[in-house]
Motif scaffolding. Structure first.
Motif, PDB file in Angstrom:
ATOM      1  N   GLN A   8       0.844  -1.189   0.000  1.00 33.82           N
ATOM      2  CA  GLN A   8       0.000   0.000   0.000  1.00 33.82           C
ATOM      3  C   GLN A   8       0.877   1.235   0.000  1.00 33.82           C
ATOM      4  OE1 GLN A   8      -2.473   0.424   3.489  1.00 33.82           O
ATOM      5  NE2 GLN A   8      -3.613   2.165   2.690  1.00 33.82           N
ATOM      6  N   GLY A   9       0.370   2.328  -0.583  1.00 30.71           N
ATOM      7  CA  GLY A   9       1.096   3.584  -0.569  1.00 30.71           C
ATOM      8  C   GLY A   9       0.153   4.755  -0.742  1.00 30.71           C
ATOM      9  N   TRP A  10       0.669   5.952  -0.486  1.00 23.99           N
ATOM     10  CA  TRP A  10      -0.137   7.167  -0.621  1.00 23.99           C
ATOM     11  C   TRP A  10      -0.159   7.648  -2.067  1.00 23.99           C
ATOM     12  CZ3 TRP A  10       1.838  11.055   3.603  1.00 23.99           C
ATOM     13  CH2 TRP A  10       1.836  10.425   4.850  1.00 23.99           C
ATOM     14  N   ASP A  11      -1.267   8.242  -2.432  1.00 25.36           N
ATOM     15  CA  ASP A  11      -1.384   8.966  -3.694  1.00 25.36           C
ATOM     16  C   ASP A  11      -1.845  10.380  -3.384  1.00 25.36           C
ATOM     17  OD1 ASP A  11      -0.659   6.746  -5.258  1.00 25.36           O
ATOM     18  OD2 ASP A  11      -2.701   5.981  -5.219  1.00 25.36           O
ATOM     19  N   LEU A  12      -1.274  11.348  -4.076  1.00 22.51           N
ATOM     20  CA  LEU A  12      -1.585  12.751  -3.809  1.00 22.51           C
ATOM     21  C   LEU A  12      -2.283  13.445  -4.970  1.00 22.51           C
ATOM     22  CD1 LEU A  12       1.750  13.859  -2.059  1.00 22.51           C
ATOM     23  CD2 LEU A  12      -0.335  12.954  -1.013  1.00 22.51           C
ATOM     24  N   ASP A  13      -2.461  12.731  -6.081  1.00 22.76           N
ATOM     25  CA  ASP A  13      -3.069  13.347  -7.259  1.00 22.76           C
ATOM     26  C   ASP A  13      -3.852  12.277  -8.011  1.00 22.76           C
ATOM     27  OD1 ASP A  13      -3.033  15.888  -9.034  1.00 22.76           O
ATOM     28  OD2 ASP A  13      -2.530  14.286 -10.434  1.00 22.76           O
ATOM     29  N   ALA A  14      -4.930  12.679  -8.672  1.00 22.82           N
ATOM     30  CA  ALA A  14      -5.751  11.718  -9.410  1.00 22.82           C
ATOM     31  C   ALA A  14      -4.958  10.994 -10.486  1.00 22.82           C
ATOM     32  CB  ALA A  14      -6.953  12.428 -10.037  1.00 22.82           C
ATOM     33  N   SER A  15      -3.955  11.653 -11.070  1.00 24.85           N
ATOM     34  CA  SER A  15      -3.152  11.001 -12.099  1.00 24.85           C
ATOM     35  C   SER A  15      -2.419   9.785 -11.542  1.00 24.85           C
ATOM     36  CB  SER A  15      -2.133  11.987 -12.685  1.00 24.85           C
ATOM     37  OG  SER A  15      -1.197  12.401 -11.694  1.00 24.85           O
ATOM     38  N   HIS A  16      -2.120   9.790 -10.251  1.00 25.00           N
ATOM     39  CA  HIS A  16      -1.413   8.676  -9.627  1.00 25.00           C
ATOM     40  C   HIS A  16      -2.234   7.392  -9.615  1.00 25.00           C
ATOM     41  CE1 HIS A  16       1.216  11.668  -7.087  1.00 25.00           C
ATOM     42  NE2 HIS A  16       1.476  11.714  -8.386  1.00 25.00           N
ATOM     43  N   LEU A  17      -3.549   7.498  -9.738  1.00 27.28           N
ATOM     44  CA  LEU A  17      -4.376   6.293  -9.724  1.00 27.28           C
ATOM     45  C   LEU A  17      -4.027   5.377 -10.894  1.00 27.28           C
ATOM     46  CD1 LEU A  17      -7.855   7.841  -8.797  1.00 27.28           C
ATOM     47  CD2 LEU A  17      -6.189   6.769  -7.269  1.00 27.28           C
ATOM     48  N   VAL A  18      -3.722   5.964 -12.048  1.00 22.82           N
ATOM     49  CA  VAL A  18      -3.375   5.151 -13.214  1.00 22.82           C
ATOM     50  C   VAL A  18      -2.074   4.402 -12.969  1.00 22.82           C
ATOM     51  CG1 VAL A  18      -2.712   5.206 -15.647  1.00 22.82           C
ATOM     52  CG2 VAL A  18      -4.596   6.654 -14.829  1.00 22.82           C
ATOM     53  N   SER A  19      -1.020   5.112 -12.589  1.00 25.39           N
ATOM     54  CA  SER A  19       0.275   4.459 -12.392  1.00 25.39           C
ATOM     55  C   SER A  19       0.255   3.537 -11.182  1.00 25.39           C
ATOM     56  CB  SER A  19       1.388   5.510 -12.274  1.00 25.39           C
ATOM     57  OG  SER A  19       0.979   6.647 -11.547  1.00 25.39           O
ATOM     58  N   ARG A  20      -0.542   3.855 -10.166  1.00 25.23           N
ATOM     59  CA  ARG A  20      -0.657   2.967  -9.001  1.00 25.23           C
ATOM     60  C   ARG A  20      -1.262   1.627  -9.399  1.00 25.23           C
ATOM     61  NH1 ARG A  20       1.368   2.606  -4.115  1.00 25.23           N
ATOM     62  NH2 ARG A  20       1.130   4.877  -3.952  1.00 25.23           N
ATOM     63  N   TYR A  21      -2.455   1.670  -9.972  1.00 23.79           N
ATOM     64  CA  TYR A  21      -3.131   0.411 -10.293  1.00 23.79           C
ATOM     65  C   TYR A  21      -2.402  -0.363 -11.384  1.00 23.79           C
ATOM     66  CZ  TYR A  21      -6.981   2.112  -7.413  1.00 23.79           C
ATOM     67  OH  TYR A  21      -7.747   2.559  -6.358  1.00 23.79           O
ATOM     68  N   ALA A  22      -1.874   0.350 -12.379  1.00 23.56           N
ATOM     69  CA  ALA A  22      -1.156  -0.348 -13.450  1.00 23.56           C
ATOM     70  C   ALA A  22       0.054  -1.091 -12.886  1.00 23.56           C
ATOM     71  CB  ALA A  22      -0.724   0.639 -14.527  1.00 23.56           C
ATOM     72  N   THR A  23       0.810  -0.446 -12.032  1.00 17.38           N
ATOM     73  CA  THR A  23       2.019  -1.065 -11.494  1.00 17.38           C
ATOM     74  C   THR A  23       1.685  -2.209 -10.542  1.00 17.38           C
ATOM     75  OG1 THR A  23       3.100   1.092 -11.646  1.00 17.38           O
ATOM     76  CG2 THR A  23       4.218  -0.603 -10.364  1.00 17.38           C
ATOM     77  N   VAL A  24       0.706  -2.000  -9.669  1.00 19.87           N
ATOM     78  CA  VAL A  24       0.302  -3.059  -8.743  1.00 19.87           C
ATOM     79  C   VAL A  24      -0.270  -4.253  -9.501  1.00 19.87           C
ATOM     80  CG1 VAL A  24      -1.308  -3.670  -6.900  1.00 19.87           C
ATOM     81  CG2 VAL A  24      -0.068  -1.507  -6.794  1.00 19.87           C
ATOM     82  N   TYR A  25      -1.140  -3.984 -10.465  1.00 22.12           N
ATOM     83  CA  TYR A  25      -1.734  -5.083 -11.239  1.00 22.12           C
ATOM     84  C   TYR A  25      -0.666  -5.815 -12.043  1.00 22.12           C
ATOM     85  CZ  TYR A  25      -6.438  -3.201 -10.268  1.00 22.12           C
ATOM     86  OH  TYR A  25      -7.589  -2.777  -9.671  1.00 22.12           O
ATOM     87  N   GLY A  26       0.258  -5.054 -12.641  1.00 20.49           N
ATOM     88  CA  GLY A  26       1.330  -5.693 -13.386  1.00 20.49           C
ATOM     89  C   GLY A  26       2.172  -6.592 -12.491  1.00 20.49           C
ATOM     90  N   HIS A  27       2.442  -6.129 -11.293  1.00 19.53           N
ATOM     91  CA  HIS A  27       3.206  -6.922 -10.323  1.00 19.53           C
ATOM     92  C   HIS A  27       2.459  -8.201  -9.942  1.00 19.53           C
ATOM     93  CE1 HIS A  27       5.449  -7.858  -6.632  1.00 19.53           C
ATOM     94  NE2 HIS A  27       4.293  -7.900  -6.010  1.00 19.53           N
ATOM     95  N   LEU A  28       1.162  -8.088  -9.734  1.00 20.93           N
ATOM     96  CA  LEU A  28       0.381  -9.245  -9.291  1.00 20.93           C
ATOM     97  C   LEU A  28       0.122 -10.250 -10.410  1.00 20.93           C
ATOM     98  CD1 LEU A  28      -2.200  -7.383  -7.041  1.00 20.93           C
ATOM     99  CD2 LEU A  28      -0.373  -8.896  -6.250  1.00 20.93           C
ATOM    100  N   LEU A  29      -0.027  -9.770 -11.641  1.00 14.57           N
ATOM    101  CA  LEU A  29      -0.387 -10.661 -12.740  1.00 14.57           C
ATOM    102  C   LEU A  29       0.824 -11.260 -13.446  1.00 14.57           C
ATOM    103  CD1 LEU A  29      -3.388  -8.742 -14.369  1.00 14.57           C
ATOM    104  CD2 LEU A  29      -3.430 -10.578 -12.678  1.00 14.57           C
ATOM    105  N   ASP A  30       1.959 -10.570 -13.427  1.00 12.39           N
ATOM    106  CA  ASP A  30       3.147 -11.109 -14.084  1.00 12.39           C
ATOM    107  C   ASP A  30       3.639 -12.332 -13.301  1.00 12.39           C
ATOM    108  OD1 ASP A  30       5.212 -11.318 -15.892  1.00 12.39           O
ATOM    109  OD2 ASP A  30       6.518  -9.927 -14.802  1.00 12.39           O
TER     110      ASP A  30
END
Length: 433
Positions: free
Chosen positions: A345-367
């Protein structure tokens, strides 16, 4: 047959040479007591869902549409700058083999549960205001959170960050929390599931103990069940890592929490500033922050305290391609650093971070998910492949699959196919814990 011959034939030693039962009882008399002490200190990892992110929003910017608006903005940036898996992989560094599946899941996530955890910020993101102004915002945001939780795309977790008890702000901190709770409960009728208060800038366990007393008094004042107000410690001062005697202070903070401490969040910028790092080195992936992370992990391993990493302070100056992609690359690298260190888990401070957060977490979990599932299946079947797994590793792999379902990397219906799923209006709400 001679007695020694019988012992040899049975594989058992002569009974006269063994410890007697009474002797064993004496030797092991303290084992159960030691087990009880250890069980209290390390009760085991929580089984409750942990969000993969928390969005901090300054209190004066929070409305009943905050999470929906953040999801819409993130989805718009995704459509504009990474409309397919290939472009998303280039922007965030995820593996190309899972990029299309990740893209589909991120689109679905932003449409259904764009924010997993929302924190209304009355501290650094909000600043100091006149008392009358903060009073007004405390009431307004309490009502706004109640309305937000009753709408589409509501976060499963929520709460507020109050001001610290340092710098003479304790009374202001308590007043804000009191007003916020009154407004929230008046509108919602009950405390939301997954509600938590963030307690920042801890310099003494005594402040934590006092805060616990404040929470108990607020429960009594607002007719809440005892123990229902829980908090997370923001570890961002050197004094909350090592005390004045050079001892690790984190266990004392947990003890002072008296069972109410549910999480510890790393505060990057105050911590690195206190260490004297130059501004350009105040970043999540600085080795100095890894030191604090590792102490947190060792202290809170196998306890009921969950851990969250800090934030990235870069955001797009505008919605142009160069700004957005630069933000995604930087933020994704920080998220990847957190994941590599076991911080999910981590903090996000801007709506744009939602894209890079979920993409990176999902990529980590699915790879590599197929390999994970194969190892779990082999373990269940009692067979062994090329990896000789142990129970502890199997538990880690199982949690990875569970987390993938909880955060939306996999469908919540039990499927292991991360392909597209039709949007739903029902948010994934957390049950009370």
């Amino acid at each position: 047959m001679p007695p020694d011959a019988d012992a040899t034939s049975t594989g058992r030693p002569d009974s006269g040479r063994r410890l007697g039962a009474d002797a064993v009882d004496v030797l092991l008399a303290d084992v159960e007591a030691a087990d009880a002490v250890a069980a209290a200190a390390w009760p085991g990892r929580p089984t409750r869902r942990q969000p993969v992110q928390v969005l901090y929003v300054p209190a004066d910017q929070v409305t009943s549409d905050t999470t929906r608006a953040a999801g819409d903005r993130a989805a718009g940036l995704l459509r504009r700058h990474a409309p397919d898996g290939t472009l998303l992989a280039a922007a965030t560094g995820i593996a190309e083999g899972v990029a299309d599946a990740v893209h589909e899941r991120v689109v679905h996530k932003l449409a259904t549960e764009p924010v997993e955890d929302l924190r209304v910020d009355f501290e650094d993101g909000y600043g100091r205001r006149a008392d009358a102004v903060e009073d007004e915002h405390a009431v307004a945001t309490g009502r706004a959170l109640a309305d937000l939780l009753d709408g589409d795309g509501a976060p499963a977790f929520c709460g507020l960050r109050v001001k610290s008890f340092t710098d003479g702000l304790a009374r202001r901190s308590v007043a804000t929390l009191d007003l916020f709770l009154a407004a929230l409960l008046d509108r919602a009728g009950d405390l939301p599931a997954g509600f938590v208060v963030t307690f920042p800038k801890i310099v003494s366990p005594d402040h934590v103990a006092t805060f616990v007393e404040v929470l108990a008094a607020l429960e009594d004042a607002h007719d809440l069940a005892p123990g229902s107000l829980r908090f997370e410690a923001q570890v961002e001062t050197t004094a909350s890592v090592l005390d004045g005697h050079g001892r690790v202070a984190l266990r004392a903070i947990r003890d002072a929490g008296a069972g109410r401490l549910v999480a510890a969040h790393v505060g990057i910028f105050d911590y690195t500033a206190a260490l004297g790092l130059p501004a350009e080195e105040q970043r999540l992936d600085h080795p100095a922050c890894d030191f604090a992370r590792h102490l947190l992990q060792v202290t809170f391993a196998d306890t009921d305290v969950l851990l969250s990493d800090g934030s990235t302070n870069v955001r797009p100056a505008d919605d142009g391609e160069a700004e957005v992609l630069a933000t995604w690359r930087r933020h994704a690298a920080h998220v990847r650093h957190s994941l590599a260190h076991g911080y999910v888990q981590g903090w996000d401070l801007d709506a744009s971070h939602l894209v890079s957060r979920y993409a990176t977490v999902y990529g980590h979990l699915l790879d590599g998910l197929d390999e994970v599932l194969a190892r779990l299946a082999a373990w269940e079947a009692g067979t062994s492949g090329s990896t000789m797994d142990e129970p502890a590793t199997i538990a880690v792999l199982s949690r990875r699959v569970d987390r993938a379902r909880a955060c939306g990397a996999l469908p919540s219906d039990g499927s292991t196919d991360p392909g597209p799923t039709a949007p739903t209006d029902a948010p994934n709400r957390a049950a009370p814990t």
